[in-house]
Structure formats: C-alpha cells, structure tokens
Design an enzyme around this catalytic site. Structure first.
Site, short mmCIF file in Angstrom:
data_model
loop_
_atom_site.label_atom_id
_atom_site.label_comp_id
_atom_site.label_asym_id
_atom_site.label_seq_id
_atom_site.Cartn_x
_atom_site.Cartn_y
_atom_site.Cartn_z
N ASP A 21 0.82 -1.21 0.00
CA ASP A 21 0.00 0.00 0.00
C ASP A 21 0.85 1.27 0.00
O ASP A 21 0.43 2.29 -0.54
CB ASP A 21 -1.00 -0.01 1.15
CG ASP A 21 -0.39 -0.35 2.50
OD1 ASP A 21 0.65 -1.03 2.54
OD2 ASP A 21 -0.95 0.04 3.54
N HIS A 30 -4.39 0.85 2.81
CA HIS A 30 -4.29 1.84 3.88
C HIS A 30 -3.60 3.15 3.47
O HIS A 30 -4.16 4.24 3.62
CB HIS A 30 -3.50 1.25 5.06
CG HIS A 30 -4.02 -0.03 5.59
ND1 HIS A 30 -5.11 -0.11 6.42
CD2 HIS A 30 -3.57 -1.31 5.43
CE1 HIS A 30 -5.33 -1.38 6.75
NE2 HIS A 30 -4.41 -2.13 6.16
#
Length: 310
Positions: free
Chosen positions: A12, A237
């Site tokens: 991420d 995230h």
C-alpha cells in the site's frame, strides 16, 4: 503541494507513491524509508522500484532508521512477503538510493522551506520522532503531517493496536506529542478503502504499465489479507493518508486529543482518542470516514496519468 513521503514499502505504500507521482497538484520532494513492513534494505529497494514504476527519476530516495527507538524490529512479511513487494515479477530499478540519512533529509528539506512542506508518514514513526528530537523547530516549520496509523476503535496487530504505531509506540508518542498540525488516518478510515473486484476491474481497464503492476501487487496482497485477516477484499491503507492531504473532503475528520499507550501489557501501541478534548499543543485531526468513490477516482486518475514507459 510539496510533500516528503516517509514510508516502508509495502504494497500500500507503493500505491501511495503512484498516487503522489500521478496527481498534478503533488510535488514529491523526496521519499524517505524506515524499517517496518520489511527490513530497511528491502523497503528502500522497494521505494526505488515504486519510484521507477511511477517515473519519479529525479526524486531522492533516502534510507533512514533500521529499527524502532527501543524495541526490536518486527516486520510484516506475512502480509507483504519476503521482499516486501511480493507478487509482480522483480523489477531492476532505475532510481537508486541517495546519499545521507532520512532524518537529516526531512529536517533539511522542511527547514529550507518553512511553512511549505507536508510530511506524509506511512510507516513506523521512527524517522519523524528522531527528526523532532534533533530539530524541535521542525514542528513549527512544517505545514502539517498526515499519518497513516492508529485507530479509535480497533487494531490489526493486537485488539488495540494498528501496525505502524505498534511497531514503534515510543516514536509515535513523540510524534503525537509534538506541537504541530497532525492528521491521523487510521484503520477506521482505511478499512473503508477496500480493493474489491469492482475496483480491480477499474484499474485493469486502464491498460498501462503502472496499472498492471498495481494489479499484480494487489492480487498478492489480497491473498495474504484473506489468509491472515480473513478479509475478502484488502484495505489499501497508505494512499488514504495522502488523499487526505490532496482533498480533505475525502477523509472527514474531527478534532480530538490522541495519546499513545507505551506501557500497557496488552495495549502497547494503542492510540487513545478522546473526542471530548483537544491536544495540549498543536492540533490533532482524526479521520472518521472515507468518501470511497472519490478516493478510488482520485487514485485511478493519478495512475492513468503516469508515464507509459519506465
């Protein structure tokens, strides 16, 4: 907007770098790395790989802290794999680490442009905490800091603690205690940024090298999240903390006081969020939601704008 991205790539984190590179309003001044999702050597290599895919050839990538302030390093290889970016075929980066240390790079970059630079912290907060201790004026010189970390309802490493804060709670306590404008984008927000089959199809339709690479990253990341967290669609995230900087309407926030638990036997790394109080110094803004459609549009448009050749 001028940003320094402090990160530990990580799938991420790499997606956040693509977002930063492809958005026309973001000027990436540098990428600094900290041990977290994998060792410092591996996350630094991964930052160079992500910068290569994103076409950030002139952006310095500077390695930083190789472990937490006081605790042993505990990596997230069960999620991110042996390399930290398992999934796609290995890429030989054309971007290489720059000389120096991440802490000094953060200090020098922010102090040279007071009031202009935003820190986007996507990993354990070790580099940022050391920078604050070494140069307390950093807190007044930075525009703001946006952190992917913490939560006010849950954890993902323990019932109480999110990984980035759990990995170095002493560093997080320093960062949350500093007198600056801080936005916390925690699990309450990021668990609404789910890489569903519909989202995957949207990126497959872009048919660009960066989009294909993102899809290969996410396929591996989806499988490990299913195995470890029993999640059908993985939360992406780190780009949420950058999206909160680019377009604050995507991540609604509330002002609160945030303290970090460092001593609890079962709660070390917990972010204790009190919406009834304000921080003693500076401001804490806590993400309380996500405009998911706007978030995915922001990311898709940025990836679509990336160069077609590395």
């Amino acid at each position: 907007m001028k940003v320094v991205i402090d990160c530990d790539p990580g799938h991420d984190d790499a997606v956040a770098i693509l977002l930063a590179a492809g958005h026309p309003d973001v000027d990436v001044l540098g990428i600094t790395t900290v041990a977290g999702n994998q060792t410092l050597e591996r996350v630094t290599t991964n930052a160079c790989v992500a910068a290569t895919v994103a076409g950030l050839r002139d952006v310095p990538v500077v390695a930083g802290s190789n472990g937490p302030l006081l605790r042993r390093l505990r990596i997230a290889d069960s999620i991110h794999g042996e390399s930290g970016l398992d999934g796609p075929a290995p890429i030989e980066p054309t971007v290489h680490p720059a000389a120096g240390h991440a802490v000094d790079f953060i200090i020098d970059t922010v102090l040279a442009q007071p009031g202009e630079v935003t820190l986007v912290a996507l990993g354990p907060l070790t580099n940022v905490a050391i920078a604050l201790r070494k140069a307390p004026a950093l807190a007044q010189a930075v525009d703001r800091i946006s952190i992917m970390g913490g939560s006010w309802t849950r954890g993902n490493m323990t019932p109480a603690a999110e990984f980035n804060v759990w990995a170095d709670p002493e560093a997080a306590a320093v960062v949350f205690g500093a007198p600056w404008d801080l936005t916390m984008v925690g699990l309450d927000v990021t668990h609404q940024a789910l890489y569903t089959d519909e989202v995957a199809a949207r990126f497959e339709g872009l048919a660009s090298p960066a989009a294909r690479w993102l899809g290969e990253l996410m396929a591996f990341y989806r499988d490990t999240n299913r195995a470890v967290h029993q999640m059908g669609a993985p939360p992406v995230h780190d780009p949420c903390a950058l999206a909160a900087v680019i377009d604050p309407s995507i991540v609604p926030t509330r002002e609160a006081r945030v303290d970090v638990e460092t001593a609890g036997t079962h709660t070390a790394g917990m972010t204790v969020v009190d919406f009834g109080r304000r921080a003693d110094a500076g401001s804490h803004h806590v993400g309380v939601g996500l405009e998911a459609d706007a978030f995915w549009s922001l990311l898709a448009n940025a990836v679509a704008a990336l160069p077609l050749e590395r």
